[in-house]
Design a protein around this motif. Structure first.
Motif, PDB file in Angstrom:
ATOM      1  N   ALA A  96       0.798  -1.142   0.035  1.00 35.57           N
ATOM      2  CA  ALA A  96       0.059  -0.028  -0.179  1.00 35.57           C
ATOM      3  C   ALA A  96       0.799   1.250  -0.051  1.00 35.57           C
ATOM      4  CB  ALA A  96      -0.918   0.056   1.202  1.00 35.57           C
ATOM      5  N   VAL A  97       1.975   1.367   0.780  1.00 32.64           N
ATOM      6  CA  VAL A  97       2.678   2.473   0.652  1.00 32.64           C
ATOM      7  C   VAL A  97       3.607   2.736  -0.189  1.00 32.64           C
ATOM      8  CG1 VAL A  97       2.652   2.718   3.480  1.00 32.64           C
ATOM      9  CG2 VAL A  97       4.544   1.538   2.300  1.00 32.64           C
ATOM     10  N   HIS A  98       3.650   1.425  -1.003  1.00 28.87           N
ATOM     11  CA  HIS A  98       4.733   1.591  -2.155  1.00 28.87           C
ATOM     12  C   HIS A  98       3.838   2.100  -3.615  1.00 28.87           C
ATOM     13  CE1 HIS A  98       6.345  -0.079  -5.969  1.00 28.87           C
ATOM     14  NE2 HIS A  98       7.452   0.396  -5.483  1.00 28.87           N
ATOM     15  N   GLU A  99       2.300   1.642  -3.364  1.00 31.05           N
ATOM     16  CA  GLU A  99       1.316   2.121  -4.382  1.00 31.05           C
ATOM     17  C   GLU A  99       1.438   3.548  -4.673  1.00 31.05           C
ATOM     18  OE1 GLU A  99      -1.276  -0.555  -5.876  1.00 31.05           O
ATOM     19  OE2 GLU A  99      -0.163   0.412  -7.272  1.00 31.05           O
ATOM     20  N   ARG A 100       1.468   4.291  -3.406  1.00 32.65           N
ATOM     21  CA  ARG A 100       1.104   5.812  -3.468  1.00 32.65           C
ATOM     22  C   ARG A 100       1.947   6.207  -2.161  1.00 32.65           C
ATOM     23  NH1 ARG A 100      -3.271   3.529  -3.186  1.00 32.65           N
ATOM     24  NH2 ARG A 100      -3.638   3.931  -5.476  1.00 32.65           N
ATOM     25  N   VAL A 101       2.431   7.337  -1.968  1.00 31.82           N
ATOM     26  CA  VAL A 101       2.727   8.033  -0.846  1.00 31.82           C
ATOM     27  C   VAL A 101       1.630   8.762  -0.215  1.00 31.82           C
ATOM     28  CG1 VAL A 101       4.281  10.117   0.214  1.00 31.82           C
ATOM     29  CG2 VAL A 101       5.030   8.814  -1.790  1.00 31.82           C
ATOM     30  N   ASN A 147      11.324   8.399   6.438  1.00 37.32           N
ATOM     31  CA  ASN A 147      12.078   8.783   5.222  1.00 37.32           C
ATOM     32  C   ASN A 147      11.091   8.939   4.049  1.00 37.32           C
ATOM     33  OD1 ASN A 147      14.717   8.464   6.491  1.00 37.32           O
ATOM     34  ND2 ASN A 147      14.662   6.193   6.307  1.00 37.32           N
ATOM     35  N   ALA A 148      10.090   8.129   3.984  1.00 41.19           N
ATOM     36  CA  ALA A 148       9.228   8.246   2.843  1.00 41.19           C
ATOM     37  C   ALA A 148       8.398   9.720   3.037  1.00 41.19           C
ATOM     38  CB  ALA A 148       8.394   7.148   2.905  1.00 41.19           C
ATOM     39  N   THR A 149       8.002  10.286   3.905  1.00 42.22           N
ATOM     40  CA  THR A 149       7.203  11.655   3.857  1.00 42.22           C
ATOM     41  C   THR A 149       8.045  12.787   4.298  1.00 42.22           C
ATOM     42  OG1 THR A 149       6.522  11.023   6.368  1.00 42.22           O
ATOM     43  CG2 THR A 149       5.196   9.840   4.600  1.00 42.22           C
ATOM     44  N   SER A 150       9.127  12.864   4.888  1.00 40.25           N
ATOM     45  CA  SER A 150       9.809  14.006   5.431  1.00 40.25           C
ATOM     46  C   SER A 150       9.796  15.152   4.564  1.00 40.25           C
ATOM     47  CB  SER A 150      11.259  13.711   5.715  1.00 40.25           C
ATOM     48  OG  SER A 150      11.840  13.195   4.642  1.00 40.25           O
ATOM     49  N   ALA A 151       9.823  14.799   3.312  1.00 37.74           N
ATOM     50  CA  ALA A 151       9.722  15.910   2.133  1.00 37.74           C
ATOM     51  C   ALA A 151       8.408  16.537   1.810  1.00 37.74           C
ATOM     52  CB  ALA A 151      10.272  15.499   0.797  1.00 37.74           C
ATOM     53  N   HIS A 152       7.261  16.107   2.472  1.00 30.94           N
ATOM     54  CA  HIS A 152       5.849  16.450   2.392  1.00 30.94           C
ATOM     55  C   HIS A 152       5.878  17.904   3.072  1.00 30.94           C
ATOM     56  CE1 HIS A 152       1.630  16.790   1.855  1.00 30.94           C
ATOM     57  NE2 HIS A 152       1.558  15.960   1.306  1.00 30.94           N
ATOM     58  N   TYR A 153       5.662  18.868   2.389  1.00 29.18           N
ATOM     59  CA  TYR A 153       5.711  20.243   2.991  1.00 29.18           C
ATOM     60  C   TYR A 153       4.814  20.368   4.095  1.00 29.18           C
ATOM     61  CZ  TYR A 153       6.479  25.310   3.553  1.00 29.18           C
ATOM     62  OH  TYR A 153       6.866  26.428   4.357  1.00 29.18           O
ATOM     63  N   LEU A 154       3.489  19.991   3.884  1.00 33.76           N
ATOM     64  CA  LEU A 154       2.358  20.127   4.701  1.00 33.76           C
ATOM     65  C   LEU A 154       2.164  19.263   5.797  1.00 33.76           C
ATOM     66  CD1 LEU A 154      -0.265  21.721   2.186  1.00 33.76           C
ATOM     67  CD2 LEU A 154       1.131  23.000   3.521  1.00 33.76           C
ATOM     68  N   GLN A 155       2.374  17.978   5.409  1.00 31.95           N
ATOM     69  CA  GLN A 155       1.952  16.754   6.221  1.00 31.95           C
ATOM     70  C   GLN A 155       3.039  16.175   6.881  1.00 31.95           C
ATOM     71  OE1 GLN A 155      -0.728  14.412   4.035  1.00 31.95           O
ATOM     72  NE2 GLN A 155      -2.096  16.024   3.196  1.00 31.95           N
ATOM     73  N   MET A 278       8.549  14.387  -4.201  1.00 33.70           N
ATOM     74  CA  MET A 278       7.190  14.400  -3.396  1.00 33.70           C
ATOM     75  C   MET A 278       6.080  15.238  -4.012  1.00 33.70           C
ATOM     76  SD  MET A 278       5.417  13.556  -0.730  1.00 33.70           S
ATOM     77  CE  MET A 278       6.658  12.533   0.225  1.00 33.70           C
ATOM     78  N   LEU A 279       6.586  16.326  -4.609  1.00 32.92           N
ATOM     79  CA  LEU A 279       5.345  17.131  -5.405  1.00 32.92           C
ATOM     80  C   LEU A 279       4.834  16.344  -6.471  1.00 32.92           C
ATOM     81  CD1 LEU A 279       7.097  20.579  -5.831  1.00 32.92           C
ATOM     82  CD2 LEU A 279       5.230  20.097  -4.281  1.00 32.92           C
ATOM     83  N   ALA A 283       0.928  15.613  -6.453  1.00 30.81           N
ATOM     84  CA  ALA A 283       0.126  15.919  -7.706  1.00 30.81           C
ATOM     85  C   ALA A 283      -0.550  14.646  -8.017  1.00 30.81           C
ATOM     86  CB  ALA A 283       0.869  16.390  -8.780  1.00 30.81           C
ATOM     87  N   LEU A 284       0.007  13.330  -7.819  1.00 34.88           N
ATOM     88  CA  LEU A 284      -0.509  12.299  -8.396  1.00 34.88           C
ATOM     89  C   LEU A 284      -1.780  11.640  -7.644  1.00 34.88           C
ATOM     90  CD1 LEU A 284       2.468  10.285  -9.673  1.00 34.88           C
ATOM     91  CD2 LEU A 284       0.543  11.005 -11.000  1.00 34.88           C
ATOM     92  N   VAL A 285      -1.822  12.182  -6.242  1.00 32.47           N
ATOM     93  CA  VAL A 285      -3.011  11.864  -5.504  1.00 32.47           C
ATOM     94  C   VAL A 285      -4.185  12.210  -5.937  1.00 32.47           C
ATOM     95  CG1 VAL A 285      -4.180  12.423  -3.347  1.00 32.47           C
ATOM     96  CG2 VAL A 285      -1.696  11.698  -3.438  1.00 32.47           C
ATOM     97  N   LEU A 286      -4.364  13.496  -6.760  1.00 32.41           N
ATOM     98  CA  LEU A 286      -5.492  14.174  -7.226  1.00 32.41           C
ATOM     99  C   LEU A 286      -5.242  13.777  -8.923  1.00 32.41           C
ATOM    100  CD1 LEU A 286      -5.198  17.598  -5.789  1.00 32.41           C
ATOM    101  CD2 LEU A 286      -6.550  15.845  -5.113  1.00 32.41           C
ATOM    102  N   ASN A 287      -4.353  13.162  -9.467  1.00 31.42           N
ATOM    103  CA  ASN A 287      -4.183  13.446 -10.992  1.00 31.42           C
ATOM    104  C   ASN A 287      -3.698  11.729 -11.310  1.00 31.42           C
ATOM    105  OD1 ASN A 287      -4.622  15.993 -12.000  1.00 31.42           O
ATOM    106  ND2 ASN A 287      -3.269  16.294 -10.293  1.00 31.42           N
TER     107      ASN A 287
END
Length: 367
Positions: A96-101, A147-155, A278-279, A283-287
């Protein structure tokens, strides 16, 4: 009664016919989800597991479907004390975590590992250690999540403090040189975080101040001067990002605004590829059904001389989301040829042609 029997017979016949239909139309998302929900309704866990595995082999699976799958596996008798069942659940989280961030999925994975680690049932703890291949699995999952999420600016600030709290708890339990080593480790974690642009930067700085007061009070002023030098540069970079983040809020995350944001970070060589990736992931979460976004992401990764394998991995994710895109299949074949050779490239090409993947439209695929 006769009517109910007719309904049951019709349902049974329909369920038996579905696998054959999917052999002919292996990328029919709606048919897979229909198959899975019917099997859930009748409670056939073995057939349900098989149906989900079939779907997962071809198509991207949503967070909701993964969480539903995990919940069904956890509901099996004595699931948490059975090493094989636990391994299966762990594999589902990893898939699941490999499928999408997804911060939500990483948090669920951390919560799952924490629940096992804090269990009072020794059989559960023993099975968990075996399933994770060691007793330090909670720290390992936390480290992977950060490691997988540290670059997510907001979350990213949602998971990072949990990682720090874990190390801080280990410091309380430790003594002597081992304690000193852990203090140094946590200090390094703070400095890495202070150098990473994120919306919670000032919270991180305040946390570091508390940490320094507790463990290095005699050197507090010098330590904070050093930290402020790092944070000062990061504040400037955060200010630049805030304008783009505001644009994303205003446009509900339009791809054009993400593309401008990405272009700006790429132009500034001081920014890490991890932030750019990460950007794209955001973007892919919505697209996720946009071949254009996937294509741009793959081209960017392929341009990084040290990250060629990642380009192939993302290309394979792309065709799981957009199997109708001949352009994305072409990227898979090309990258497979570069990294795995002629045989693998031929296999991927044959799969695209024989399964009529490019015959599917986005409407057919998106449930």
């Amino acid at each position: 009664m006769e009517s109910e029997l007719d309904d049951l017979n019709s349902l049974d016949a329909f369920l038996k016919a579905l696998p054959e239909k999917l052999e002919k139309t292996p990328y029919d998302y709606n048919l897979y989800t229909q198959w899975i929900q019917l099997l859930r309704a009748v409670g056939d866990i073995d057939s349900l597991r098989s149906a989900r595995q079939h779907m997962c082999a071809r198509l991207a699976v949503s967070n909701d479907l993964f969480l539903e799958w995990i919940a069904d596996e956890e509901a099996q008798p004595d699931a948490l004390s059975d090493e094989l069942v636990l391994k299966n659940i762990i594999d589902l989280f990893r898939m699941a975590v490999h499928e999408r961030v997804s911060l939500i999925m990483w948090q669920r994975y951390v919560d799952f590992a924490a629940g096992l680690a804090h269990s009072h049932d020794e059989d559960v703890k023993k099975a968990a250690s075996a399933a994770f291949d060691g007793p330090d699995y909670l720290f390992s999952v936390l480290q992977q999540a950060v490691n997988a999420t540290s670059a997510h600016y907001l979350q990213s600030q949602a998971l990072w403090p949990q990682y720090c709290d874990y190390i801080a708890l280990e410091i309380k339990r430790a003594e002597g040189s081992h304690r000193d080593k852990l203090v140094d480790q946590l200090r390094n974690v703070f400095f890495e975080r202070l150098a990473q642009p994120h919306a919670g930067l000032e919270d991180t700085f305040a946390m570091y101040s508390e940490f320094t007061t507790r463990y290095n009070e005699a050197e507090y002023e010098q330590r904070m001067i050093e930290a402020n030098k790092v944070a000062s540069d990061t504040r400037t970079r955060c200010t630049q990002r805030n304008a783009f983040e505001d644009d994303l809020v205003a446009s509900n995350g339009s791809w054009s605004d993400y593309a401008r944001y990405i272009d700006k970070l790429v132009q500034d060589n001081a920014n890490s590829p991890k932030e750019v990736c990460m950007l794209y992931e955001r973007a892919l979460v919505l697209n996720c059904y946009s071949p254009e976004v996937w294509h741009d992401y793959i081209v960017y990764l392929d341009s990084l001389s040290r990250d060629k394998q990642s380009a192939l991995e993302v290309a394979r994710r792309a065709i799981r989301n957009c199997p109708w895109s001949g352009k994305l299949w072409a990227q898979v074949v090309y990258l497979a040829f570069l990294h795995a050779g002629y045989a693998q490239a031929t296999q991927d090409f044959t799969q695209a042609v024989d399964t009529h993947a490019v015959d599917y439209s986005m409407v057919d695929h998106a449930g």
